[in-house]
Design an enzyme around this catalytic site. Structure first.
Site, short mmCIF file in Angstrom:
data_model
loop_
_atom_site.label_atom_id
_atom_site.label_comp_id
_atom_site.label_asym_id
_atom_site.label_seq_id
_atom_site.Cartn_x
_atom_site.Cartn_y
_atom_site.Cartn_z
N HIS A 84 -14.20 -2.58 -8.16
CA HIS A 84 -12.79 -2.43 -7.76
C HIS A 84 -11.92 -1.69 -8.79
O HIS A 84 -10.79 -2.08 -9.07
CB HIS A 84 -12.18 -3.79 -7.47
CG HIS A 84 -12.64 -4.41 -6.18
ND1 HIS A 84 -13.20 -3.69 -5.15
CD2 HIS A 84 -12.60 -5.71 -5.76
CE1 HIS A 84 -13.49 -4.51 -4.15
NE2 HIS A 84 -13.14 -5.74 -4.49
N GLU A 133 -12.06 -5.18 4.52
CA GLU A 133 -11.62 -4.08 3.68
C GLU A 133 -12.17 -2.74 4.18
O GLU A 133 -13.35 -2.44 3.97
CB GLU A 133 -12.08 -4.32 2.24
CG GLU A 133 -11.75 -5.69 1.69
CD GLU A 133 -12.64 -6.07 0.52
OE1 GLU A 133 -12.93 -5.19 -0.32
OE2 GLU A 133 -13.08 -7.24 0.46
N HIS A 177 -6.63 -5.20 -0.16
CA HIS A 177 -7.38 -6.43 -0.37
C HIS A 177 -6.56 -7.68 -0.01
O HIS A 177 -6.56 -8.67 -0.77
CB HIS A 177 -7.84 -6.52 -1.83
CG HIS A 177 -9.11 -7.27 -2.03
ND1 HIS A 177 -9.16 -8.65 -2.03
CD2 HIS A 177 -10.39 -6.85 -2.23
CE1 HIS A 177 -10.40 -9.04 -2.25
NE2 HIS A 177 -11.18 -7.96 -2.38
#
Length: 351
Positions: free
Chosen positions: A106, A312, A179
């Site tokens: 991420h 996502e 997210h």
């Protein structure tokens, strides 16, 4: 319709963080913080004037500054994992932050989720829009190129649209996503009884570190089968009685670039259904099993594993090290763009 802005606090470095709130005539309301371009609230109109906040979050900025679960944040430069925290591009090897064992997750130790975003110049027509930008410098997190990114939150008639745009001065990977953790009951309690439907026939095979080997597995006959509505806690093929942990990437049947329906989620408790439409080619399902226990969320709600789930929209994980996957390299002169919409409606509850 309205657009309000307030100072929401400061970071440890003394940088001001602002919170924007927008609403529309349909009764939808969204709050977005400049810290991490984070969606802190998404209120959906229900019956008798009541509104239901369907995303997990915190009442105060300090909750987000301490959060390790990416709650509500914008993810970048790349979402999901990059194996070995390294990749080759145009004959040069790049080394990224290793923030999950030997891998990069991420965007690294300080990805877009922990940066302060700038409020872009807006006009009077932006009562239903929040536009934020961030300039990621060359070598930040190990990535090449100066990257300018924009995230725009817009309330639509039946929900929320998030639009992404990026430009670079050197070839660089970009694979952004949102997210938020959803709970369509709005209470932060176990969301395992929510039902999901994902418009995909396959998942990527992941090893024990959630790194793909390039193989696509048919979902039919597996615990990852959400081709028809199935509870998050146990898919139609699971008979063990124990919740199934989900952290899977689904390549969507619709492909990429056209805004198409990717997934549905619904709660029979609230009678609320959510559509996720996206121009991305896949969706990562995460069932929230590793949410930090005893986390104090909004209005004193206690969050923990499965308090919410994530869907996502993104491109394939570890695409940088899998040439058979769609490329996530953005080149100078080109523009990275994609859109995700969260649409809500009521449906008849099961008798």
């Amino acid at each position: 319709m309205s657009h309000n802005k307030k100072c929401w606090g400061t970071t440890e470095q003394g940088v001001d963080v602002h919170l924007h709130t927008i609403s529309n005539e349909g009764g939808f309301e969204a709050c977005v913080a400049t810290y991490g371009a984070t969606l802190t609230k998404l209120k959906v109109p229900m019956s008798e004037g009541r509104k239901l906040d369907v995303v997990l979050g915190f009442d105060q900025l300090t909750g987000y500054l301490q959060d390790k679960n990416y709650i509500g944040s914008t993810i970048g430069r790349t979402s999901s994992r990059i194996s070995g925290a390294t990749f080759n591009l145009l004959g040069k090897q790049y080394f990224l932050d290793r923030n999950e064992r030997d891998n990069h997750l991420h965007g690294g130790e300080k990805g877009f989720n922990s940066r302060i975003w700038t409020e872009s110049t807006t006009t009077a027509s932006s009562n239903q829009t929040i536009k934020l930008s961030y300039e990621s410098p060359d070598s930040e997190g190990g990535y090449p190129g100066n990257l300018k990114v924009y995230v725009t939150y817009t309330l639509i008639e039946n929900g929320l649209r998030i639009s992404y745009k990026a430009e670079t001065d050197k070839p660089t990977p970009v694979n952004m996503t949102a997210h938020p953790y959803f709970n369509l009951d709005g209470d932060g309690k176990d969301a395992g009884n929510h039902e999901l439907k994902i418009f995909s026939d396959h998942i990527l095979y992941f090893d024990e570190n959630l790194i793909p080997n390039g193989e696509f597995i048919p979902v039919a006959g597996t615990n990852a089968d959400f081709s028809e509505f199935s509870p998050l806690n146990c898919s139609t093929t699971n008979t063990s009685g124990h919740p199934v942990k989900h952290d899977c990437f689904y390549p969507l049947n619709s492909g990429k670039d056209k805004l198409s329906l990717g997934a549905l989620a619904r709660s029979h408790s609230s009678g609320l259904e959510m559509e996720i439409a996206t121009t991305q080619c896949g969706i990562q399902l995460y069932s929230g099993d590793y949410l930090s226990k005893n986390t104090v969320g909004k209005q004193g709600c206690i969050y923990g594993p499965r308090s919410g789930f994530c869907l996502e929209p993104q491109t394939h994980p570890d695409a940088l090290n899998r040439p058979e996957f769609p490329s996530i390299i953005l080149h100078p002169g080109n523009i990275y763009e994609h859109i995700t919409e969260y649409r809500f409606r009521k449906f008849s509850k099961r008798d």
